[in-house]
Write a protein that holds these residues in place. Structure first.
Motif, PDB file in Angstrom:
ATOM      1  N   GLU A 143       0.806  -1.140   0.049  1.00  0.00           N
ATOM      2  CA  GLU A 143       0.117  -0.089  -0.179  1.00  0.00           C
ATOM      3  C   GLU A 143       0.792   1.093   0.009  1.00  0.00           C
ATOM      4  O   GLU A 143       1.981   1.385   0.814  1.00  0.00           O
ATOM      5  CB  GLU A 143      -0.950  -0.001   1.270  1.00  0.00           C
ATOM      6  CG  GLU A 143      -1.941   1.053   1.091  1.00  0.00           C
ATOM      7  CD  GLU A 143      -2.979   0.789   2.266  1.00  0.00           C
ATOM      8  OE1 GLU A 143      -3.894   0.117   2.146  1.00  0.00           O
ATOM      9  OE2 GLU A 143      -2.868   1.707   3.279  1.00  0.00           O
ATOM     10  N   VAL A 144       0.658   1.936  -1.155  1.00  0.00           N
ATOM     11  CA  VAL A 144       1.458   3.182  -1.149  1.00  0.00           C
ATOM     12  C   VAL A 144       0.763   4.365  -1.399  1.00  0.00           C
ATOM     13  O   VAL A 144      -0.285   4.176  -1.778  1.00  0.00           O
ATOM     14  CB  VAL A 144       2.603   3.054  -2.358  1.00  0.00           C
ATOM     15  CG1 VAL A 144       3.612   1.970  -1.847  1.00  0.00           C
ATOM     16  CG2 VAL A 144       1.812   2.869  -3.678  1.00  0.00           C
ATOM     17  N   VAL A 145       1.216   5.569  -1.045  1.00  0.00           N
ATOM     18  CA  VAL A 145       0.524   6.802  -1.538  1.00  0.00           C
ATOM     19  C   VAL A 145       0.783   6.999  -3.128  1.00  0.00           C
ATOM     20  O   VAL A 145       2.060   6.900  -3.580  1.00  0.00           O
ATOM     21  CB  VAL A 145       1.311   7.736  -0.698  1.00  0.00           C
ATOM     22  CG1 VAL A 145       0.693   9.277  -1.095  1.00  0.00           C
ATOM     23  CG2 VAL A 145       1.005   7.755   0.972  1.00  0.00           C
ATOM     24  N   SER A 146      -0.397   7.576  -3.531  1.00  0.00           N
ATOM     25  CA  SER A 146      -0.132   7.672  -5.101  1.00  0.00           C
ATOM     26  C   SER A 146       0.734   8.721  -5.534  1.00  0.00           C
ATOM     27  O   SER A 146       0.832   9.687  -4.902  1.00  0.00           O
ATOM     28  CB  SER A 146      -1.443   8.157  -5.656  1.00  0.00           C
ATOM     29  OG  SER A 146      -1.436   8.412  -7.045  1.00  0.00           O
ATOM     30  N   PRO A 147       1.849   8.349  -6.634  1.00  0.00           N
ATOM     31  CA  PRO A 147       2.430   9.404  -7.138  1.00  0.00           C
ATOM     32  C   PRO A 147       1.803  10.463  -7.677  1.00  0.00           C
ATOM     33  O   PRO A 147       2.417  11.677  -7.986  1.00  0.00           O
ATOM     34  CB  PRO A 147       3.504   8.568  -7.815  1.00  0.00           C
ATOM     35  CG  PRO A 147       2.941   7.424  -8.430  1.00  0.00           C
ATOM     36  CD  PRO A 147       1.820   7.120  -7.199  1.00  0.00           C
TER      37      PRO A 147
END
Length: 127
Positions: free
Chosen positions: A63-67
């Protein structure tokens, strides 16, 4: 005044390198990364970027923050799905396909090169 010339050239160099790094990173991840579908989740409180959740080829859920900010290109609605390419060595490094920004990176490079030339011109004129 020579200090102004040096700061101008140094600032331009930083912008030039930032643009070059952004282009290189995007190209590398698109070329060598794995492409998967990612679930778009709502942004964390205080953030304008949604979260992206996807499973890597080895089954690890990331789960990552959207670029890409929410309003940057086509909307990333919570609950929707987008295609992302991720770096196989570091899956937190992602590129939202269709959300790349080569124009911005090239703009940084051009503006940086102009500032380096202006700084050098100032240094020659003042030196």
């Amino acid at each position: 005044m020579i200090v102004l010339a040096a700061f101008t050239a140094l600032g331009g160099l930083v912008a030039l390198l930032a643009g070059a790094y952004g282009l290189r990173r995007t190209r590398r991840i698109r070329a060598a990364g794995n492409v998967v579908e990612a679930l778009v989740k709502p942004p964390q409180p205080g953030s304008d970027r949604p979260l992206l959740q996807f499973a890597t080829a080895d089954g690890q859920v990331i789960e990552v923050v959207s670029p890409v900010p929410a309003g940057r290109h086509r909307p990333l609605p919570a609950g929707g799905v987008v295609s992302v390419a991720y770096d196989t060595e570091d899956p937190r490094e992602t590129v939202v396909l269709g959300g790349e920004r080569p124009g911005v990176d090239r703009g940084f490079m051009i503006a940086g090169a102009v500032l380096v030339l202006v700084g050098m011109g100032l240094a020659v004129a003042l030196g």
